[in-house]
Design an enzyme around this catalytic site. Structure first.
Site, PDB file in Angstrom:
ATOM      1  N   ASP B  28     -17.191   2.579  -8.589  1.00  0.00           N
ATOM      2  CA  ASP B  28     -16.221   2.963  -7.578  1.00  0.00           C
ATOM      3  C   ASP B  28     -16.645   2.411  -6.218  1.00  0.00           C
ATOM      4  O   ASP B  28     -17.627   1.678  -6.113  1.00  0.00           O
ATOM      5  CB  ASP B  28     -16.034   4.486  -7.537  1.00  0.00           C
ATOM      6  CG  ASP B  28     -17.289   5.222  -7.068  1.00  0.00           C
ATOM      7  OD1 ASP B  28     -18.155   4.622  -6.400  1.00  0.00           O
ATOM      8  OD2 ASP B  28     -17.401   6.424  -7.367  1.00  0.00           O
ATOM      9  N   ALA B  29     -15.903   2.752  -5.181  1.00  0.00           N
ATOM     10  CA  ALA B  29     -16.139   2.164  -3.861  1.00  0.00           C
ATOM     11  C   ALA B  29     -17.454   2.637  -3.222  1.00  0.00           C
ATOM     12  O   ALA B  29     -17.826   2.153  -2.154  1.00  0.00           O
ATOM     13  CB  ALA B  29     -14.959   2.463  -2.929  1.00  0.00           C
TER      14      ALA B  29
END
Lengths: 140, 140, 140, 140
Positions: B28-29
């Site tokens: 994910d980010a």
């Protein structure tokens, strides 16, 4: 196990609710929502809750804080199905100095489907733990 | 909360391990594996464990039994990153008449990254609870 | 390659739009939405479109028809980021006797982010191809 | 539409194959692998291919280059099911100065299930386009 809270199944015990609709992509070959797909629903509701109380997650990230997930727990009481409209009730269950817990109740037309708890800390973008923001500790 | 087991962080306490490699799509980010993506890893290891002990999940499904997930819990101790090779250690932690619990330990090069527990029941394809298969109760 | 339509980047060419917000779980370690996560967004918009024109997908499934995906194509023009509010514009691009194509345009505040096309057939729950429903062929 | 290659359905036309097993979490309520779940499989095979030719993706990222996805296309010929072992055949279909295309063929026991194409560029971590690495252009 850090998580202690046993989330209420009474919607009145929650301060906020976020509504979403089950995607087909979230179902599995048992014809119901896959158990791993509840966590992004809790996250979406958590993000909506933070926006609701005036602390949108993008603002928190802009301040250089990520809220990492320390623990997650979910109890699946009755399956969710495709296209159902789910109310995800959210509550800030507990705030300590370095971590906090959120409780969740998922209902469809008032019927209980699942409960959950997530425990979070605060970290810098490179993963170093920091103190929770003041506004969050004051909510506890 | 039904889940009681606190999974060991000693790999020697587990009877089986399944190895997988982190997909980029699982990150994910925050640059790490998203917390929801651990549950499919536990599931993949559970399926591999059942195959290992001679009861592949497809055979169980062919007999008209689905092993639904009643509860899932995960503790994230140190992030997983893209391309890391993860050993998912699996253990049948507890067997009752109508449900069983599996414990998990995730390590990378022997370093502890996460632990987890899942609780399961047995249901027919239309979701009606049934007794656990005999071979499973005998493992308890 | 069956897909021929090159979707318009002019929102005025689309008959319907569905709005959604990017989930954190949809991002990847490049800090943007993972390319595989656009397809569930197109699907969510397609389901909303069918509901909008009076043929909700659950009703279609209740009649014993699944709309399987024959082909999917997506062009990523500018990344989507966490928490962005996306308008997914939808158009029934083409209807043949046994298949149909949908076109999509994704915009954020009017700025083009992506286009896509999906081609679909109709099958029974056990996967046997059937003719498209009459109402769908009449829309072509 | 940038993608032009129509991937071969003959496994002999591919230089590399990566094997994976379908996860239960990848299935949907049609009982088959959800169409969005093919793209992470192509990505996993792409990453394995780069490792195979001596340019692991983590090394490419360490040099400050990300290979972003410009376009993706997939044709679903016959469904994939839970627990099936899939051979993802990979080929570098085309290399231009600023982009390249990969072709894919998915088979199970030699039976064709799907084909796909992805088009990629090279960008810096903050998303600015750069020239492809020399070794990649020399492969074209």
């Amino acid at each position: 196990m850090r998580i202690s809270a046993d989330p209420s199944t009474d919607t009145a015990d929650y301060e906020f609710a976020h509504q979403l609709r089950v995607r087909f992509a979230e179902t599995d070959a048992m014809g119901i929502v896959h158990h791993s797909r509840y966590l992004p629903m809790l996250e979406e509701a958590r993000v909506a809750y933070l926006r609701h109380i005036g602390h949108p997650y993008s603002a928190i990230r802009a301040e250089g804080i990520e809220m990492n997930v320390l623990e997650a727990w979910c109890q699946y009481r009755k399956p969710l199905e495709f296209d159902e409209v789910v109310d995800v009730h959210v509550d800030l269950a507990r705030v300590d100095r370095a971590s906090f817990q959120m409780g969740y109740l998922l209902t469809v037309d008032g019927e209980v489907r699942a409960t959950g708890v997530t425990a979070h800390g605060a970290v810098t973008p490179d993963g170093r733990p920091v103190r929770l923001p003041t506004w969050l500790r004051e909510l506890g």
